[in-house]
Design an enzyme around this catalytic site. Structure first.
Site, mmCIF file in Angstrom:
data_model
loop_
_atom_site.group_PDB
_atom_site.id
_atom_site.type_symbol
_atom_site.label_atom_id
_atom_site.label_comp_id
_atom_site.label_asym_id
_atom_site.label_seq_id
_atom_site.Cartn_x
_atom_site.Cartn_y
_atom_site.Cartn_z
ATOM 1 N N ASP A 31 0.813 -1.226 0.000
ATOM 2 C CA ASP A 31 0.000 0.000 0.000
ATOM 3 C C ASP A 31 0.844 1.274 0.000
ATOM 4 O OD1 ASP A 31 -2.101 -1.756 0.122
ATOM 5 O OD2 ASP A 31 -3.042 -0.887 1.884
ATOM 6 N N HIS A 126 0.243 -13.855 1.552
ATOM 7 C CA HIS A 126 -1.071 -13.495 1.006
ATOM 8 C C HIS A 126 -1.381 -14.149 -0.337
ATOM 9 C CE1 HIS A 126 -4.302 -10.107 1.304
ATOM 10 N NE2 HIS A 126 -4.775 -11.341 1.461
ATOM 11 N N SER A 151 -2.745 -10.873 5.125
ATOM 12 C CA SER A 151 -2.618 -9.485 5.565
ATOM 13 C C SER A 151 -2.785 -9.386 7.078
ATOM 14 C CB SER A 151 -3.675 -8.629 4.864
ATOM 15 O OG SER A 151 -3.469 -7.264 5.126
ATOM 16 N N HIS A 230 0.599 -1.002 5.227
ATOM 17 C CA HIS A 230 -0.811 -1.390 5.239
ATOM 18 C C HIS A 230 -1.415 -1.121 6.618
ATOM 19 C CE1 HIS A 230 -4.364 -3.957 4.886
ATOM 20 N NE2 HIS A 230 -4.095 -4.166 3.609
ATOM 21 N N ASP A 282 2.942 -3.178 -4.101
ATOM 22 C CA ASP A 282 1.889 -4.042 -4.652
ATOM 23 C C ASP A 282 0.737 -3.286 -5.286
ATOM 24 O OD1 ASP A 282 0.869 -3.069 -2.249
ATOM 25 O OD2 ASP A 282 0.030 -4.990 -1.610
ATOM 26 N N LYS A 303 -5.788 2.881 -4.268
ATOM 27 C CA LYS A 303 -6.064 1.453 -4.133
ATOM 28 C C LYS A 303 -7.496 1.126 -4.544
ATOM 29 C CE LYS A 303 -5.573 -2.305 -0.741
ATOM 30 N NZ LYS A 303 -5.126 -2.662 0.623
#
Length: 500
Positions: A31, A126, A151, A230, A282, A303
């Protein structure tokens, strides 16, 4: 020109000799937006080690992930294939997911293993846990693994400490599931995980893996998919309260500290000049978290969306003595990491259709990309709708647009969850060099032959979609609470009894 050609030939010769095989470290942030790092222009982020990589290595301006959410983007990086081929869609995998990254997909680790590489993953996997841990990294080509298999917000966190001395995690995270576990290989070490010590454990594990590999004279591949930044953010004593950017900044600093520790280990082990370090992220920032969610810089949304802010990422390649410092504006992607590593190591590529292309010419000679186009799928791709967007050269065409809950709270209404699915025929067309924020769709004018451009884009889209065979949806297989990792599998009642 002759000199660079000689460097390239020398590199290939070295890579054919087992004792000179290059090492690879792939760092995958979570993130982190295009505008979050100091070297990408953020005024208050403290990222000295990543900034060093950018100053002494090659910084990318047009590098893309394949998905605006976690699991699909990770599948694409490790396999060099769009997530639609492997079936890691729609959305993301959960603790009790029945599916995962299919075992018949080849990861970077599996590509390198036949050459004698030591392989390790540390951090956020993940890509599935599954029955008896069948989808863990140790089943996908990695010799060792330390980390959380999904996560770290996928479990109750309201009673956990995220910052010292005892600052509880911000928010509730996922309720009704097991506490977040820390696993070593296939065994649970802690449940719940201790966030204050987590990054130190990761850093020590990664450093030990590097030094052990060097002592054994084995080439190595280290995959470090970080949990930072994140939600919920966390940081130990070395970073908590050390930045002016608040919890997000502290979390980012702790991540950067680990990058520094990895670089120091490579230097102390004497292998930094024989190691390619590649950093990227990511997906775009979780703007729904506001100041705790990250920053996409000049890019639109974040996102969950197929706008630039959701899928264009910071990326840096660092290899002292081999990669000259600079900036590249060539079109590149996480898909390209596997074929590049395979080429540099002299490894065989998987016998499947790859969507990635070799970036060696870009890295070694700051040359041109072999990538013609970049495709954009939403979080829930379907054969019926196909691509949401496509980039060809400097132009990007949106066939569909849609906002996301993950990008809500921003002033731009097109990012919000209330921006419903909208088809565009003809597609919305943007010149990303003149307008990276995607605010001003191109209209017919004398400067650009739009009909001819749209026809080229249409042909590229049709050719690509004709080649795309959707794999069975792994997330569509559903979930079973009994599959959630528990250090006391027979205890009752779950999930509350899963603590150790």
């Amino acid at each position: 020109m002759e000199f660079t050609r000689m460097v390239f030939v020398t590199l290939l010769c070295l890579c054919t000799h087992a004792t000179s095989l290059p090492n690879f470290v792939v760092i995958f942030a979570d993130d982190v937006g295009f505008g979050d790092l100091g070297c990408y222009g953020h005024p208050s982020s403290l990222t000295p080690n990543l900034d060093r990589l950018a100053a002494e290595g090659l910084r990318f301006t047009d590098f893309y992930s394949t998905s605006p959410v976690c699991s699909p983007s990770r599948a694409s990086l490790l396999t060099g294939r769009y997530q639609t081929r492997s079936g890691v869609y729609p959305g993301v995998l959960y603790p009790g997911s029945i599916g995962g990254l299919p075992l018949n997909e080849s990861t970077i680790a599996e590509v390198l293993k036949p050459l004698g590489y030591a392989t390790a993953a540390v951090g956020k996997w993940h890509l599935g846990f599954g029955p008896n841990g069948m989808f863990l990294p140790t089943k996908q080509g990695f010799d060792e693994y330390l980390g959380i298999p999904y996560s770290h917000d996928m479990g109750p966190c309201h009673n956990l400490t995220c910052f010292p001395p005892d600052v509880k995690c911000f928010g509730q995270c996922d309720m009704g599931t097991v506490l977040v576990p820390l696993m070593h290989n296939e065994v649970i070490k802690e449940q719940p995980v201790n966030f204050l010590d987590l990054e130190r454990a990761y850093s020590d594990f990664a450093a030990s893996f590097i030094t052990t590999s060097v002592k054994k004279k084995r080439p190595f591949f280290l995959y470090y998919p970080s949990h930072h930044t994140h939600y919920p953010q966390y940081a130990g004593e070395g970073a908590a309260g050390k930045t002016s950017r608040g919890p997000f900044g502290d979390s980012l600093l702790e991540f950067d500290n680990t990058v520094g520790n990895l670089l120091a280990t490579l230097e102390e082990s004497g292998v930094i000049n024989n190691t390619l370090v590649f950093f990227t992220a990511d997906n775009g920032p979780s703007l729904m978290r506001m100041s705790r969610g990250g920053n996409a810089g000049a890019l639109r949304c974040g996102k969950g969306t197929t706008y630039e802010g959701g899928m264009r990422e910071p990326a840096i390649a660092f290899w002292p003595g081999t990669i000259k410092p600079g900036v590249t504006r060539e079109l590149t992607s996480t898909l390209d990491i596997l074929p590049t590593i395979a080429r540099l190591a002299g490894a065989k590529s998987p016998p499947v259709e790859l969507d990635g292309v070799d970036m060696t010419e870009i890295l070694i000679n700051h040359g041109k990309s072999k990538r013609e186009a970049m495709m954009f799928y939403p979080t829930d791709p379907s054969e019926k709708l196909g691509l949401f967007a496509l980039r060809l050269g400097k132009y990007k065409a949106h066939f569909f647009t849609r906002g996301s809950t993950l990008s809500s709270t921003t002033p731009d209404k097109e990012c919000s969850m209330f921006a419903v699915l909208t088809a565009h025929d003809p597609p919305l067309l943007f010149d990303l060099e003149a307008d990276p924020s995607e605010h001003y769709p191109l209209v017919p004018s004398g400067e650009t032959d739009i009909p001819a451009l749209l026809e080229r884009i249409k042909k590229v889209k049709e050719r690509f979609e004709a080649s795309m065979l959707f794999g069975e949806s792994q997330i569509g297989k559903g979930s079973d609470p009994q599959l959630e990792p528990c250090c006391s599998p027979q205890c009752r009642p779950k999930p509350h009894c899963c603590q150790c």
